[in-house]
Design an enzyme around this catalytic site. Structure first.
Site, short mmCIF file in Angstrom:
data_model
loop_
_atom_site.label_atom_id
_atom_site.label_comp_id
_atom_site.label_asym_id
_atom_site.label_seq_id
_atom_site.Cartn_x
_atom_site.Cartn_y
_atom_site.Cartn_z
N GLU A 159 30.78 71.47 47.59
CA GLU A 159 29.64 71.02 46.78
C GLU A 159 28.45 70.72 47.69
OE1 GLU A 159 30.36 67.44 44.49
OE2 GLU A 159 28.49 67.68 43.38
N GLN B 256 32.94 68.84 36.53
CA GLN B 256 33.58 68.05 37.58
C GLN B 256 33.75 66.61 37.13
OE1 GLN B 256 30.96 67.30 40.89
NE2 GLN B 256 32.64 67.07 42.35
N GLY B 257 34.98 66.15 37.00
CA GLY B 257 35.23 64.77 36.56
C GLY B 257 35.66 63.91 37.73
N TYR B 258 34.71 63.49 38.53
CA TYR B 258 35.00 62.62 39.67
C TYR B 258 34.52 61.19 39.39
CZ TYR B 258 36.31 66.18 43.22
OH TYR B 258 36.94 67.15 43.96
N SER B 259 33.17 61.04 39.21
CA SER B 259 32.59 59.69 39.13
C SER B 259 33.05 58.93 37.90
CB SER B 259 31.06 59.79 39.07
OG SER B 259 30.59 60.58 40.11
N SER C 12 28.20 66.30 34.66
CA SER C 12 27.12 67.23 34.29
C SER C 12 27.67 68.34 33.40
CB SER C 12 26.51 67.87 35.54
OG SER C 12 26.00 66.89 36.38
N SER D 102 25.66 60.28 48.08
CA SER D 102 24.28 59.94 48.44
C SER D 102 24.04 60.13 49.95
CB SER D 102 24.00 58.47 48.07
OG SER D 102 24.81 57.64 48.88
N GLU E 284 23.22 57.97 52.10
CA GLU E 284 23.88 56.91 52.89
C GLU E 284 25.35 57.28 53.12
OE1 GLU E 284 21.99 56.35 50.23
OE2 GLU E 284 20.27 55.37 51.17
C1 FAD Z 1 22.09 65.25 39.39
C2 FAD Z 1 23.44 64.60 39.46
C3 FAD Z 1 24.55 65.27 38.99
C4 FAD Z 1 25.81 64.67 39.04
N1 FAD Z 1 26.88 65.36 38.52
C5 FAD Z 1 28.11 64.80 38.58
C6 FAD Z 1 29.23 65.51 38.04
O1 FAD Z 1 29.10 66.62 37.50
N2 FAD Z 1 30.44 64.93 38.12
C7 FAD Z 1 30.64 63.71 38.70
O2 FAD Z 1 31.78 63.29 38.79
N3 FAD Z 1 29.59 63.00 39.20
C8 FAD Z 1 28.33 63.52 39.15
N4 FAD Z 1 27.25 62.82 39.63
C9 FAD Z 1 27.44 61.44 40.10
C10 FAD Z 1 27.30 61.28 41.60
O3 FAD Z 1 28.41 61.79 42.27
C11 FAD Z 1 27.09 59.77 41.87
O4 FAD Z 1 25.88 59.40 41.27
C12 FAD Z 1 27.05 59.45 43.34
O5 FAD Z 1 28.29 59.67 43.95
C13 FAD Z 1 26.60 58.00 43.60
O6 FAD Z 1 27.38 57.13 42.85
P1 FAD Z 1 26.70 56.00 41.91
O7 FAD Z 1 25.67 56.67 41.07
O8 FAD Z 1 27.80 55.26 41.22
O9 FAD Z 1 25.92 55.03 42.92
P2 FAD Z 1 26.55 53.82 43.73
O10 FAD Z 1 27.83 54.24 44.35
O11 FAD Z 1 26.55 52.62 42.87
O12 FAD Z 1 25.48 53.65 44.89
C14 FAD Z 1 24.24 52.92 44.69
C15 FAD Z 1 23.50 52.89 46.03
O13 FAD Z 1 24.28 52.17 47.01
C16 FAD Z 1 24.43 52.99 48.19
N5 FAD Z 1 25.79 52.77 48.73
C17 FAD Z 1 26.94 52.69 48.03
N6 FAD Z 1 27.99 52.54 48.89
C18 FAD Z 1 27.49 52.54 50.15
C19 FAD Z 1 28.07 52.44 51.45
N7 FAD Z 1 29.40 52.30 51.63
N8 FAD Z 1 27.24 52.50 52.53
C20 FAD Z 1 25.90 52.66 52.38
N9 FAD Z 1 25.28 52.74 51.14
C21 FAD Z 1 26.07 52.69 50.06
C22 FAD Z 1 24.29 54.42 47.71
O14 FAD Z 1 23.87 55.28 48.74
C23 FAD Z 1 23.23 54.28 46.62
O15 FAD Z 1 21.94 54.28 47.21
C24 FAD Z 1 25.97 63.38 39.59
C25 FAD Z 1 24.84 62.69 40.08
C26 FAD Z 1 23.59 63.28 40.01
C27 FAD Z 1 22.40 62.52 40.53
#
Ligand code: FAD
Length: 390
Positions: free
Chosen positions: A250, A132-135, A167, A373, A375
């Site tokens: 998901e 999955q290429g989202y983040s 991942s 997350s 939140e």
């Molecule tokens: C085990 C695992 C597998 C993953 N696999 C994939 C994958 O295969 N493909 C992929 O694309 N991504 C993947 N991810 C990435 C995942 O989708 C992101 O980590 C997640 O969406 C959070 O983004 P970030 O890490 O950039 O945190 P950030 O967006 O930087 O957030 C940091 C903190 O700020 C809080 N926050 C941010 N915005 C808000 C808001 N508007 N209101 C309240 N709180 C807020 C968040 O809750 C968090 O606590 C994976 C993550 C994990 C942990």
């Protein structure tokens, strides 16, 4: 007189008893264990292969998908019976796959006939592994800020950009990903959903090493990658709709998995007994509360599945939020019960189950981040379920 459902159940049970190898009836050791399919995954145990091939031949790796795309063509009620019987006999899922869990449902809804016929049967047989290429580095929670660009050039999109936390990208054959096709449109409206062959020239995958060592995470970069325009799913610039469906699946998956894993392994009270702390009144209180919360959660998941017929919506965020939070509490409680023996990372002074418990505790924290997350789930519940103003 036996009803049709009873007859179907009896047939399913008999077939499972005859077809599921005995070694596939014990829980897998780790959440990552199992058959993930594709051309790059390590070779699998022969029993696991047999189990996958038998289930795929019946279309039961994707029980409710139409038969012409490799599915079983079962009704919601029949698919539920199959799930229940597999659970009853302790059969492992024959195949674990983002293709089955996340991409497939979106392709069924938004894919062209050609895309469905090309991709879905290979998913059901575990021939192709998807990632999955989202983040992206600046687009996690605020996913719609993604900047990976795709520009139409003749019959192909030219893709440039960088995806993070992909991942198992190093083991994947294909990626479903979000790209920006209109940089001038409001951010949710300029996004498209593309299917990318990972062997295309210009795709590079770099595994990410974490503080804990090797990880499944990768960084994936695209450098002038040409992706055939026929690999666009849905309308150009309307990929957000498809992306949301994938995310809802998901989140349903993450809450289902948390539910399954919380019913595996030692019961908390047995663990407390084994560590000689079952008389501790505070721990007993925490165990009782958690067991009740888990039971209520499991019943709610079952009821929600019944009501929705297995089709997730924004309400799935409630289950994802609660399921991952209660799972974190459960793992923390197991660590409290084991005392200092709950904190082993390696070495012979800890048993294998103690070491895997520590890792499972840390992994439980990731589930409340992946798929959005906690939140972000609260934001979705507030806006899309309760309809509260911004
Ligand atoms: C085990 C695992 C597998 C993953 N696999 C994939 C994958 O295969 N493909 C992929 O694309 N991504 C993947 N991810 C990435 C995942 O989708 C992101 O980590 C997640 O969406 C959070 O983004 P970030 O890490 O950039 O945190 P950030 O967006 O930087 O957030 C940091 C903190 O700020 C809080 N926050 C941010 N915005 C808000 C808001 N508007 N209101 C309240 N709180 C807020 C968040 O809750 C968090 O606590 C994976 C993550 C994990 C942990």
């Amino acid at each position: 007189m036996e009803s049709r459902a009873d007859e179907f159940r009896a047939g399913v049970r008999l077939w499972l008893e005859q077809s599921c190898p005995a070694s596939m009836r014990a829980p897998a050791g780790d959440a990552e264990d199992g058959v993930w399919g594709g051309t790059k995954s390590p070779p699998v145990d022969p029993d696991a292969r047999t189990w996958l091939d038998r289930m795929a031949a019946r279309g039961w790796t994707a029980p409710s998908w139409p038969r012409e795309y490799g599915g079983g063509g079962l009704s919601d009620a029949e698919a539920r019976i199959l799930r229940e019987e597999m659970r009853q006999l302790g059969c492992r899922p024959p195949l674990k796959s983002l293709g089955l869990w996340m991409l497939g449902p979106a392709l069924l809804g938004y894919g062209t006939e050609e895309q469905k016929r090309e991709h879905l049967p290979k998913i059901t047989r575990g021939e192709v592994r998807w990632c999955q290429g989202y983040s992206e580095p600046e687009a996690g929670s605020d996913l719609a800020s993604l900047r990976t660009r795709a520009v139409l050039d003749g019959d192909a999109y030219v893709v440039n950009g960088r995806k993070m936390w992909t991942s198992h990208a190093h083991l994947a054959d294909w990626m479903f990903c979000l790209v920006r096709t209109d940089p001038d449109a409001p951010k949710h409206q300029g996004v498209s959903f593309l299917l990318v062959d990972m062997s295309s020239p210009g795709v590079a995958v770099r595994p990410i090493r974490l503080i804990s060592g090797a990880s499944p995470f990768c960084e994936t970069t695209f450098d002038d990658v040409r992706v055939p325009a026929r690999n666009l799913v849905g309308e150009p610039n309307r990929g957000w709709e498809v992306a949301k469906v994938v995310l809802e699946h998901e989140r349903a998956l993450i809450s289902d998995m948390r539910d399954q894993r919380s019913s595996e392994g030692d019961a908390l009270q047995d663990l407390a007994r084994a560590y000689g702390v079952v008389g501790d009144a505070v721990l007993r209180d925490r165990i009782a509360r958690l067991n009740l919360d888990l039971l209520a959660y499991r019943l709610t998941v079952a009821r929600a599945r019944e009501v929705s017929g297995g089709r997730p919506g924004p309400e799935t965020s409630v289950l994802k939020l609660y399921g991952t939070e209660v799972s974190k509490r459960r793992h923390e409680l197991m660590i409290s019960i084991a005392g200092y023996r709950g904190l082993g990372w390696s070495g012979e002074s800890f048993s294998a189950s103690e070491l895997s418990r520590t890792r499972a505790w840390l992994r439980s924290r990731a589930s409340s981040i992946e798929g959005g997350s906690s939140e972000i789930q609260l934001n979705i519940i507030a806006k899309r379920v309760l309809g509260l103003p911004d």
